[in-house]
Design a protein around this motif. Sequence first.
Motif, mmCIF file in Angstrom:
data_model
loop_
_atom_site.group_PDB
_atom_site.id
_atom_site.type_symbol
_atom_site.label_atom_id
_atom_site.label_comp_id
_atom_site.label_asym_id
_atom_site.label_seq_id
_atom_site.Cartn_x
_atom_site.Cartn_y
_atom_site.Cartn_z
ATOM 1 N N ARG A 18 0.845 -1.193 0.000
ATOM 2 C CA ARG A 18 0.000 0.000 0.000
ATOM 3 C C ARG A 18 0.880 1.242 0.000
ATOM 4 N N LYS A 19 0.470 2.240 -0.732
ATOM 5 C CA LYS A 19 1.188 3.510 -0.876
ATOM 6 C C LYS A 19 2.498 3.344 -1.646
ATOM 7 N N GLU A 20 2.749 2.183 -2.197
ATOM 8 C CA GLU A 20 3.934 1.971 -3.014
ATOM 9 C C GLU A 20 3.549 1.813 -4.475
ATOM 10 N N ALA A 21 2.542 1.023 -4.736
ATOM 11 C CA ALA A 21 2.125 0.776 -6.116
ATOM 12 C C ALA A 21 1.485 2.012 -6.732
ATOM 13 N N THR A 22 0.877 2.846 -5.936
ATOM 14 C CA THR A 22 0.174 3.998 -6.473
ATOM 15 C C THR A 22 0.921 5.307 -6.284
ATOM 16 N N VAL A 23 2.179 5.256 -5.909
ATOM 17 C CA VAL A 23 2.944 6.482 -5.726
ATOM 18 C C VAL A 23 3.226 7.094 -7.091
ATOM 19 N N PHE A 24 2.878 8.348 -7.243
ATOM 20 C CA PHE A 24 3.061 9.085 -8.484
ATOM 21 C C PHE A 24 3.885 10.320 -8.173
ATOM 22 N N THR A 25 5.018 10.477 -8.840
ATOM 23 C CA THR A 25 5.936 11.566 -8.518
ATOM 24 C C THR A 25 5.809 12.748 -9.467
ATOM 25 N N GLY A 26 4.706 12.851 -10.188
ATOM 26 C CA GLY A 26 4.526 13.933 -11.138
ATOM 27 C C GLY A 26 4.177 15.272 -10.510
ATOM 28 N N PHE A 27 3.655 15.269 -9.304
ATOM 29 C CA PHE A 27 3.336 16.499 -8.591
ATOM 30 C C PHE A 27 4.213 16.595 -7.354
ATOM 31 N N CYS A 28 4.549 17.821 -6.966
ATOM 32 C CA CYS A 28 5.274 17.991 -5.703
ATOM 33 C C CYS A 28 4.306 17.684 -4.559
ATOM 34 N N GLY A 29 4.847 17.467 -3.386
ATOM 35 C CA GLY A 29 4.022 17.107 -2.234
ATOM 36 C C GLY A 29 2.949 18.132 -1.922
ATOM 37 N N TYR A 30 3.285 19.414 -2.041
ATOM 38 C CA TYR A 30 2.324 20.473 -1.722
ATOM 39 C C TYR A 30 1.130 20.427 -2.676
ATOM 40 N N HIS A 31 1.410 20.411 -3.977
ATOM 41 C CA HIS A 31 0.315 20.437 -4.947
ATOM 42 C C HIS A 31 -0.464 19.123 -4.958
ATOM 43 N N ASP A 32 0.215 18.012 -4.741
ATOM 44 C CA ASP A 32 -0.500 16.740 -4.660
ATOM 45 C C ASP A 32 -1.497 16.772 -3.504
ATOM 46 N N LYS A 33 -1.065 17.289 -2.381
ATOM 47 C CA LYS A 33 -1.936 17.338 -1.200
ATOM 48 C C LYS A 33 -3.077 18.326 -1.394
ATOM 49 N N VAL A 35 -4.349 19.727 -4.267
ATOM 50 C CA VAL A 35 -5.250 19.448 -5.386
ATOM 51 C C VAL A 35 -6.131 18.238 -5.100
ATOM 52 N N PHE A 36 -5.535 17.181 -4.569
ATOM 53 C CA PHE A 36 -6.258 15.921 -4.403
ATOM 54 C C PHE A 36 -6.778 15.679 -2.987
ATOM 55 N N GLN A 37 -6.738 16.688 -2.143
ATOM 56 C CA GLN A 37 -7.187 16.538 -0.755
ATOM 57 C C GLN A 37 -8.635 16.062 -0.643
ATOM 58 N N PRO A 38 -9.556 16.540 -1.475
ATOM 59 C CA PRO A 38 -10.944 16.054 -1.345
ATOM 60 C C PRO A 38 -11.094 14.546 -1.552
ATOM 61 N N ILE A 39 -10.275 13.945 -2.414
ATOM 62 C CA ILE A 39 -10.414 12.503 -2.628
ATOM 63 C C ILE A 39 -9.478 11.696 -1.740
ATOM 64 N N GLU A 40 -8.464 12.335 -1.184
ATOM 65 C CA GLU A 40 -7.546 11.631 -0.288
ATOM 66 C C GLU A 40 -8.082 11.548 1.130
ATOM 67 N N ASP A 41 -8.700 12.610 1.575
ATOM 68 C CA ASP A 41 -9.104 12.695 2.984
ATOM 69 C C ASP A 41 -10.578 12.392 3.232
ATOM 70 N N GLY A 42 -11.337 12.159 2.181
ATOM 71 C CA GLY A 42 -12.753 11.884 2.365
ATOM 72 C C GLY A 42 -13.183 10.656 1.589
ATOM 73 N N MET A 43 -14.400 10.260 1.819
ATOM 74 C CA MET A 43 -14.972 9.127 1.096
ATOM 75 C C MET A 43 -15.434 9.596 -0.275
ATOM 76 N N PHE A 44 -15.383 8.689 -1.242
ATOM 77 C CA PHE A 44 -15.866 9.001 -2.583
ATOM 78 C C PHE A 44 -17.370 9.207 -2.523
ATOM 79 N N ASP A 45 -17.810 10.386 -2.959
ATOM 80 C CA ASP A 45 -19.242 10.712 -2.840
ATOM 81 C C ASP A 45 -19.955 10.874 -4.189
ATOM 82 N N LYS A 46 -19.308 10.468 -5.265
ATOM 83 C CA LYS A 46 -19.884 10.509 -6.622
ATOM 84 C C LYS A 46 -20.173 11.924 -7.103
#
Length: 70
Positions: A18-33, A35-46
């Motif tokens: 976990r967290k190894e197969a899906t690691v993507f280094t195309g964004f820096c840590g700040y922008h990854d966090k 931009v994608f915070q709504p889907i990382e920190d919450g449940m998928f709500d469609k």
Amino acid sequence: MPCPKSDNPFAPMTVYGRKEATVFTGFCGYHDKTVFQPIEDGMFDKSIQHIFLYTYRCFAIEYHKKIILK
């Protein structure tokens, strides 16, 4: 994980964790966090936002792979 860690197509398969197969280094840590915070920190709500962010992340990963292979 369809992308091997090695360029050798005959290399033995590796178990990815976990967290190894899906690691993507195309964004820096700040922008990854931020931009994608709504889907990382919450449940998928469609919602449109969640669908867009998942689609955008998939596009960015594939585009990054294409750029790296050039």
